[in-house]
Write a protein that holds these residues in place. Structure first.
Motif, PDB file in Angstrom:
ATOM      1  N   UNK A 154      -8.647  33.651  27.248  1.00  0.00           N
ATOM      2  CA  UNK A 154      -7.908  33.402  26.011  1.00  0.00           C
ATOM      3  C   UNK A 154      -8.543  34.201  24.890  1.00  0.00           C
ATOM      4  N   UNK A 155      -7.730  34.672  23.947  1.00  0.00           N
ATOM      5  CA  UNK A 155      -8.255  35.257  22.722  1.00  0.00           C
ATOM      6  C   UNK A 155      -8.077  34.256  21.593  1.00  0.00           C
ATOM      7  N   UNK A 156      -9.092  34.072  20.784  1.00  0.00           N
ATOM      8  CA  UNK A 156      -9.016  33.162  19.647  1.00  0.00           C
ATOM      9  C   UNK A 156      -7.760  33.449  18.831  1.00  0.00           C
ATOM     10  N   UNK A 157      -6.942  32.427  18.547  1.00  0.00           N
ATOM     11  CA  UNK A 157      -5.733  32.652  17.747  1.00  0.00           C
ATOM     12  C   UNK A 157      -6.094  33.124  16.333  1.00  0.00           C
ATOM     13  N   UNK A 158      -5.505  34.246  15.923  1.00  0.00           N
ATOM     14  CA  UNK A 158      -5.798  34.813  14.607  1.00  0.00           C
ATOM     15  C   UNK A 158      -4.516  35.314  13.949  1.00  0.00           C
ATOM     16  N   UNK A 159      -4.592  35.497  12.639  1.00  0.00           N
ATOM     17  CA  UNK A 159      -3.532  36.128  11.852  1.00  0.00           C
ATOM     18  C   UNK A 159      -4.206  37.106  10.895  1.00  0.00           C
ATOM     19  N   UNK A 160      -3.469  38.105  10.374  1.00  0.00           N
ATOM     20  CA  UNK A 160      -4.079  39.030   9.408  1.00  0.00           C
ATOM     21  C   UNK A 160      -4.574  38.284   8.175  1.00  0.00           C
ATOM     22  N   UNK A 161      -5.722  38.695   7.665  1.00  0.00           N
ATOM     23  CA  UNK A 161      -6.238  38.099   6.427  1.00  0.00           C
ATOM     24  C   UNK A 161      -5.329  38.499   5.270  1.00  0.00           C
ATOM     25  N   UNK A 162      -4.864  37.549   4.466  1.00  0.00           N
ATOM     26  CA  UNK A 162      -3.943  37.885   3.374  1.00  0.00           C
ATOM     27  C   UNK A 162      -4.500  38.910   2.395  1.00  0.00           C
ATOM     28  N   UNK A 163      -5.815  38.932   2.187  1.00  0.00           N
ATOM     29  CA  UNK A 163      -6.426  39.823   1.210  1.00  0.00           C
ATOM     30  C   UNK A 163      -6.960  41.119   1.822  1.00  0.00           C
ATOM     31  N   UNK A 164      -6.887  41.234   3.165  1.00  0.00           N
ATOM     32  CA  UNK A 164      -7.364  42.443   3.831  1.00  0.00           C
ATOM     33  C   UNK A 164      -6.638  42.573   5.164  1.00  0.00           C
ATOM     34  N   UNK A 171     -12.546  31.270  29.218  1.00  0.00           N
ATOM     35  CA  UNK A 171     -13.301  32.321  28.545  1.00  0.00           C
ATOM     36  C   UNK A 171     -12.541  32.704  27.286  1.00  0.00           C
ATOM     37  N   UNK A 172     -13.156  32.464  26.126  1.00  0.00           N
ATOM     38  CA  UNK A 172     -12.509  32.713  24.839  1.00  0.00           C
ATOM     39  C   UNK A 172     -13.150  33.925  24.172  1.00  0.00           C
ATOM     40  N   UNK A 173     -12.358  34.963  23.908  1.00  0.00           N
ATOM     41  CA  UNK A 173     -12.840  36.141  23.189  1.00  0.00           C
ATOM     42  C   UNK A 173     -12.662  35.933  21.690  1.00  0.00           C
ATOM     43  N   UNK A 182      -6.263  44.693  20.840  1.00  0.00           N
ATOM     44  CA  UNK A 182      -6.015  45.602  21.952  1.00  0.00           C
ATOM     45  C   UNK A 182      -7.286  45.922  22.706  1.00  0.00           C
ATOM     46  N   UNK A 183      -8.379  46.075  21.985  1.00  0.00           N
ATOM     47  CA  UNK A 183      -9.671  46.349  22.620  1.00  0.00           C
ATOM     48  C   UNK A 183     -10.116  45.173  23.471  1.00  0.00           C
ATOM     49  N   UNK A 184      -9.853  43.951  23.004  1.00  0.00           N
ATOM     50  CA  UNK A 184     -10.217  42.763  23.773  1.00  0.00           C
ATOM     51  C   UNK A 184      -9.463  42.725  25.097  1.00  0.00           C
ATOM     52  N   UNK A 185      -8.187  43.126  25.090  1.00  0.00           N
ATOM     53  CA  UNK A 185      -7.439  43.165  26.344  1.00  0.00           C
ATOM     54  C   UNK A 185      -8.084  44.125  27.332  1.00  0.00           C
ATOM     55  N   UNK A 186      -8.539  45.277  26.849  1.00  0.00           N
ATOM     56  CA  UNK A 186      -9.228  46.225  27.727  1.00  0.00           C
ATOM     57  C   UNK A 186     -10.516  45.617  28.270  1.00  0.00           C
ATOM     58  N   UNK A 187     -11.247  44.910  27.424  1.00  0.00           N
ATOM     59  CA  UNK A 187     -12.499  44.297  27.868  1.00  0.00           C
ATOM     60  C   UNK A 187     -12.252  43.248  28.942  1.00  0.00           C
ATOM     61  N   UNK A 210     -20.986  43.568  19.565  1.00  0.00           N
ATOM     62  CA  UNK A 210     -19.818  44.396  19.820  1.00  0.00           C
ATOM     63  C   UNK A 210     -18.742  43.633  20.588  1.00  0.00           C
ATOM     64  N   UNK A 211     -19.162  42.675  21.409  1.00  0.00           N
ATOM     65  CA  UNK A 211     -18.250  41.848  22.195  1.00  0.00           C
ATOM     66  C   UNK A 211     -18.770  40.418  22.161  1.00  0.00           C
ATOM     67  N   UNK A 212     -17.880  39.466  21.965  1.00  0.00           N
ATOM     68  CA  UNK A 212     -18.291  38.059  21.927  1.00  0.00           C
ATOM     69  C   UNK A 212     -17.303  37.210  22.702  1.00  0.00           C
ATOM     70  N   UNK A 213     -17.826  36.425  23.646  1.00  0.00           N
ATOM     71  CA  UNK A 213     -17.005  35.519  24.442  1.00  0.00           C
ATOM     72  C   UNK A 213     -17.718  34.179  24.579  1.00  0.00           C
TER      73      UNK A 213
END
Length: 357
Positions: free
Chosen positions: A328-338, A138-140, A259-264, A122-125
């Motif tokens: 830090x949160x792992x840099x991500x972008x929306x998946x093009x297909x989802x 600490x990388x989420x 947003x959930x990661x920020x709360x965590x 449910x949570x990974x760091x």
């Protein structure tokens, strides 16, 4: 949807203004957290039965044997000139919060409601300790990240089937801690030196043991999935409410996992602040309750599955100050297909992983 970055320990200046002894004590409890608290309990002369109970609370998984040599290399450690036996090399620890159904309390708190009996991560760091252990990152990792999930060995023999574009948190569901570690190493090409897992019930018990945590939320929360309702403002949360906040995503920010990661991250900081503000050092009973709550729901690799090994890690973190811990949160972008899933944002993600090696 780039990675978010910040620092913990917003009151670091106050720590610096305190006396040297109090400052060291506060910093140690904030950054080493309950691992160090257990060490202090033992140093304070806890009874043998207490040591036996805490030691036997911990569950160990032999990840090194299961994965063998097909892994990223261990980080290079420069020998220290110090005669101190306390380790000081760089270290990477995968920390998971799991929603396992194991036990009646986890089921009551909502464990594994979508993921089967094995639950999910449910949570990974990833907690990266720099050489010298005076700074940490600490990388989420968002659980909705689509990754290549490798074939993972199973305790019963055989292995899971590899899958492209699998949700990150499915690795734990299909192959437990071993597959979670292997998937993270596949994603990052960074060796995980240790593994630590805490389940729902353990997290709730931990928060209750320290008397709750105080957090401020910027907007009303009404999330039927996490069973949490809060008005905007500052609240003292008990364990079940804190768990609900850690799981909340609907109505927070854009409703995504970011947003959930920020709360965590806010919740983890609040928990460490609560630990440092309670009189654990002068209350053996409270200290034991906290240590029992932690170890009672703790799973680690076999390199950390004893009090001696956990307290050795805690002792190595006593010079780590709150201001030197970066989140830090792992840099991500929306998946093009989802558009409901994310993928690693390259080359930024690759540069982040390179900094952890």
């Amino acid at each position: 949807m780039r990675g978010r970055e910040g620092t913990t320990g917003g009151d670091g200046n106050e720590d610096e203004d305190e006396g040297a002894g109090a400052g060291r004590r506060s910093a140690a409890l904030r950054t080493a957290g309950l691992v160090l608290a257990v060490a202090l309990l033992l140093a304070g002369g806890a009874a043998g039965w207490a040591y036996w109970r805490l030691d036997h609370n911990i569950t160990g998984v032999d990840i090194d044997q299961a994965l063998g040599d097909d892994r990223p290399p261990r980080g290079m450690t420069t020998p220290s000139a110090s005669a101190s036996p306390v380790p000081s090399g760089a270290l990477n620890i995968l920390v998971l919060g799991s929603d396992t159904r194991s036990g009646a309390e986890n089921q009551r708190l909502g464990g594994g409601e979508d993921g089967g009996d094995g639950g999910r991560a449910d949570t990974a760091m990833i907690v990266h300790l720099d050489a010298g252990r005076t700074a940490a990152t600490v990388v989420s990792i968002p659980r909705d990240t689509l990754v290549r999930r490798p074939a993972c060995p199973l305790p019963s023999g055989g292995e899971t089937a590899p899958r492209r574009a699998a949700m990150f948190n499915s690795a734990y569901a299909v192959g437990g801690p071993v597959c979670a570690v292997k998937t993270v190493e596949e994603l990052t090409d960074v060796r995980m030196d240790h593994y630590v897992e805490l389940d729902f019930a353990g997290f709730a018990r931990l928060v209750d043991a320290v008397g709750g945590v105080t957090v401020t939320v910027e907007q009303d929360i009404d999330d039927e999935d996490s069973h949490l309702r809060l008005d905007a403002g500052t609240h003292l949360l008990d364990g079940e409410q804190a768990l609900g906040l850690a799981r909340t995503r609907k109505g927070v920010g854009d409703g995504s996992d970011l947003g959930r990661i920020e709360l965590q991250q806010t919740l983890v900081t609040a928990l460490l602040e609560r630990i440092s503000s309670t009189s654990l050092l002068t209350s053996p009973t409270r200290l034991y309750e906290v240590a029992d709550a932690l170890t009672g729901s703790l799973t680690t690799d076999t390199g950390l599955d004893s009090l001696a090994e956990l307290t050795g890690l805690g002792r190595s973190l006593t010079d780590l100050s709150p201001g030197s811990v970066r989140t830090v949160t792992m840099p991500v972008v929306p998946a093009p297909w989802d558009r409901n899933r994310v993928i690693a944002d390259e080359p930024e993600a690759g540069r982040l992983w390179a900094s952890l090696r």
